[in-house]
Design an enzyme around this catalytic site. Structure first.
Site, short mmCIF file in Angstrom:
data_model
loop_
_atom_site.label_atom_id
_atom_site.label_comp_id
_atom_site.label_asym_id
_atom_site.label_seq_id
_atom_site.Cartn_x
_atom_site.Cartn_y
_atom_site.Cartn_z
N ARG A 1 0.56 -1.15 -0.07
CA ARG A 1 -0.27 -0.10 -0.02
C ARG A 1 1.05 1.35 -0.13
O ARG A 1 2.35 1.31 0.74
CB ARG A 1 -0.92 -0.85 1.19
CG ARG A 1 -2.01 -1.14 1.39
CD ARG A 1 -2.82 -1.35 2.13
NE ARG A 1 -3.76 -2.39 2.61
CZ ARG A 1 -3.08 -3.66 3.54
NH1 ARG A 1 -2.00 -3.64 3.94
NH2 ARG A 1 -4.17 -4.47 3.63
N LYS B 1 -1.31 -2.57 8.12
CA LYS B 1 -2.53 -2.44 8.74
C LYS B 1 -2.52 -2.61 10.32
O LYS B 1 -2.11 -4.30 10.45
CB LYS B 1 -3.99 -2.23 8.16
CG LYS B 1 -4.43 -1.37 6.84
CD LYS B 1 -5.63 -1.86 6.63
CE LYS B 1 -6.37 -0.73 5.61
NZ LYS B 1 -7.42 -1.49 4.62
N HIS C 1 -2.54 2.57 -5.93
CA HIS C 1 -3.60 1.27 -5.66
C HIS C 1 -3.68 0.48 -6.49
O HIS C 1 -3.78 -1.14 -6.86
CB HIS C 1 -4.50 1.66 -4.95
CG HIS C 1 -5.25 1.07 -4.09
ND1 HIS C 1 -3.62 0.67 -2.72
CD2 HIS C 1 -5.52 -0.72 -3.81
CE1 HIS C 1 -5.05 -0.37 -1.52
NE2 HIS C 1 -5.69 -0.89 -2.67
N ARG D 1 -0.27 -2.29 -7.18
CA ARG D 1 -1.39 -2.83 -5.78
C ARG D 1 -2.35 -4.53 -6.78
O ARG D 1 -1.78 -5.58 -6.85
CB ARG D 1 -2.01 -2.62 -4.76
CG ARG D 1 -2.36 -3.75 -3.75
CD ARG D 1 -3.16 -2.48 -2.22
NE ARG D 1 -3.15 -3.68 -1.33
CZ ARG D 1 -2.66 -4.21 -0.56
NH1 ARG D 1 -1.38 -4.61 -0.49
NH2 ARG D 1 -3.26 -4.86 0.59
N HIS E 1 -3.94 -9.38 3.45
CA HIS E 1 -5.32 -9.26 4.03
C HIS E 1 -5.79 -10.50 5.04
O HIS E 1 -4.61 -11.55 5.23
CB HIS E 1 -5.62 -10.21 2.82
CG HIS E 1 -6.55 -8.68 1.56
ND1 HIS E 1 -6.72 -9.59 0.38
CD2 HIS E 1 -5.73 -7.12 1.64
CE1 HIS E 1 -6.45 -8.06 -0.43
NE2 HIS E 1 -6.16 -6.92 0.52
N TYR F 1 -9.36 -10.79 -6.53
CA TYR F 1 -8.79 -10.71 -7.73
C TYR F 1 -8.94 -12.02 -8.73
O TYR F 1 -8.21 -11.95 -9.28
CB TYR F 1 -6.78 -10.45 -7.63
CG TYR F 1 -6.66 -8.97 -6.58
CD1 TYR F 1 -6.70 -8.48 -7.28
CD2 TYR F 1 -6.72 -9.34 -5.53
CE1 TYR F 1 -6.61 -7.08 -7.11
CE2 TYR F 1 -6.72 -8.12 -4.81
CZ TYR F 1 -6.35 -6.96 -5.50
OH TYR F 1 -6.33 -5.46 -4.62
#
Length: 401
Positions: free
Chosen positions: A246, A274, A346, A349, A372, A381
């Site tokens: 990210r 994150k 993004h 990514r 994730h 995806y």
């Protein structure tokens, strides 16, 4: 000098040329200095670094700062006179309940700073809505399901000062509200979770936008490798596509996170995702080469203008680049290849994940690389790849139509 490299079995300590020794010594000798400290702002035109880097001097405005008082004509008169008494809080217990939930998100959930800021902003709007439109609501127990539904309706229809929100944005705000009510029910602040009976609006399924391999290669080759700004931009773009990081993860990389960059078996970097979750991500040879060129030829020049920031990517003052600067690097490269619309940080990514899956990578491997928490997030995806297969079939098979 010994450097730590990473493998599947854990850290291995051995002599390893990670980055130039002079750079490492320079960074370690200034550890006591604050990471974001800067020197005096440079002139508008830096003859050595070029004008592109000077945009780093602009700081992103604080989205939570209230500038209305400072910009109003009466601001000076209020500052010179006596301060008016603060407005009375119409629902102090409701406010304290919201703060307890936010504290819970920090302490128990460990949410990232940007996520926490979004929750705080959404709940502040919810609290304002309740205290201004529902006079009977003063404590969390006063809130009913109808109040929550009314708030969702206002989100979708808009109000003064707030345009209507899309289904996706409304669902995000409602998620913060539902989380608060669930927490209050858990701690017995309320008798029941009234928000659980309000379903969020269902947004349309939006597939990630990926670009083709040729277009990615053109984008990565766009920055000028003969200037510090170009070296930095090329290294940043190569890193985004090589790791699927990210934009915030790339911006907040430190030099120490590149400890495994020159591993002979597999180059690895440490990425802080994150919630401050760390993961090791392999880096391809093209990105390693671009990073080494930047670290050797451009970063020392930038670092001399600052006070020892540990950041990998530095601005013209020698401090960590901002997200806006990172965004501009991607947009400038897109403009160079005449793709000003549709390419964002993004996008790289998304392209990283899509190209891995099209090349035969396992879905769970892609999930780990992207950081994730849920496999369901990564599964979108696979739909991109299926769409690609359909397109190829439709254009190639003689009886496809």
């Amino acid at each position: 000098m010994s450097a730590e490299r990473f493998s599947a079995d854990g850290p291995i300590t051995e002599p390893l040329p990670v980055i130039p020794e002079a750079l490492v010594q320079n960074e370690r000798s200034r550890d006591a200095l604050p990471p974001d400290a800067t020197t005096d702002a440079p002139s508008d035109q830096d003859p050595e670094l070029g004008q592109d880097l000077n945009r780093d001097q602009e700081q992103d405005p604080d989205p939570d700062r209230d500038t209305s008082a400072a910009e109003s004509p009466q601001a000076g008169r209020r500052a010179s006179g006596s301060n008016p008494a603060p407005a009375e809080d119409p629902a102090p217990e409701l406010r304290r309940a919201v703060e307890r939930y936010l504290d819970h998100l920090v302490v128990e959930r460990g949410l990232a700073e940007n996520t926490l800021a979004a929750y705080r902003r959404d709940l502040a709007r919810y609290q304002h809505h309740l205290t201004t439109r529902a006079a009977e609501v003063r404590v969390p127990r006063d809130i009913t399901t109808d109040h929550v539904r009314a708030f969702l309706r206002v989100l979708r229809e808009g109000e003064e000062g707030h345009p209507p929100l899309s289904a996706r944005s409304s669902a995000r705000v409602l998620a913060a509200v539902r989380g608060a009510h669930a927490f209050w029910a858990t701690e017995s602040t309320v008798d029941s979770d009234v928000a659980s009976r309000v379903s969020p609006p269902v947004p349309g399924r939006r597939l990630p936008k990926a670009i083709g391999i040729t277009e990615v290669e053109n984008l990565l080759a766009a920055p000028d490798p003969e200037t510090p700004a170009g070296l930095r931009a090329r290294a940043f773009l190569e890193l985004l596509y090589a790791t699927g990081a990210r934009i915030s993860e790339a911006v907040y990389l430190d030099v120490d996170d590149l400890a495994g960059l020159r591993d002979e078996e597999l180059a690895l970097i440490r990425v802080h995702g994150k919630g401050d979750k760390q993961r090791l991500v392999p880096v391809g040879s093209f990105a390693v080469d671009a990073l080494q060129r930047y670290l050797v030829r451009a970063r020392p020049e930038l670092s001399r203008k600052g006070q020892g920031s540990p950041a990998v990517f530095l601005n013209a003052r020698g401090s960590r680049i901002s997200r806006q600067t990172a965004w501009n690097m991607v947009k400038d490269a897109a403009r160079t290849i005449h793709r000003e619309e549709g390419i964002t940080p993004h996008t790289l990514r998304h392209s990283f994940a899509t190209h891995l899956l099209e090349g035969g990578a396992d879905l769970r491997v892609v999930q780990e690389l992207l950081g994730h928490a849920s496999l369901a997030t990564t599964q979108i995806y696979t739909r991109v790849s299926v769409e690609s297969l359909r397109e190829v079939y439709a254009t190639s098979h003689p009886r496809a139509r």
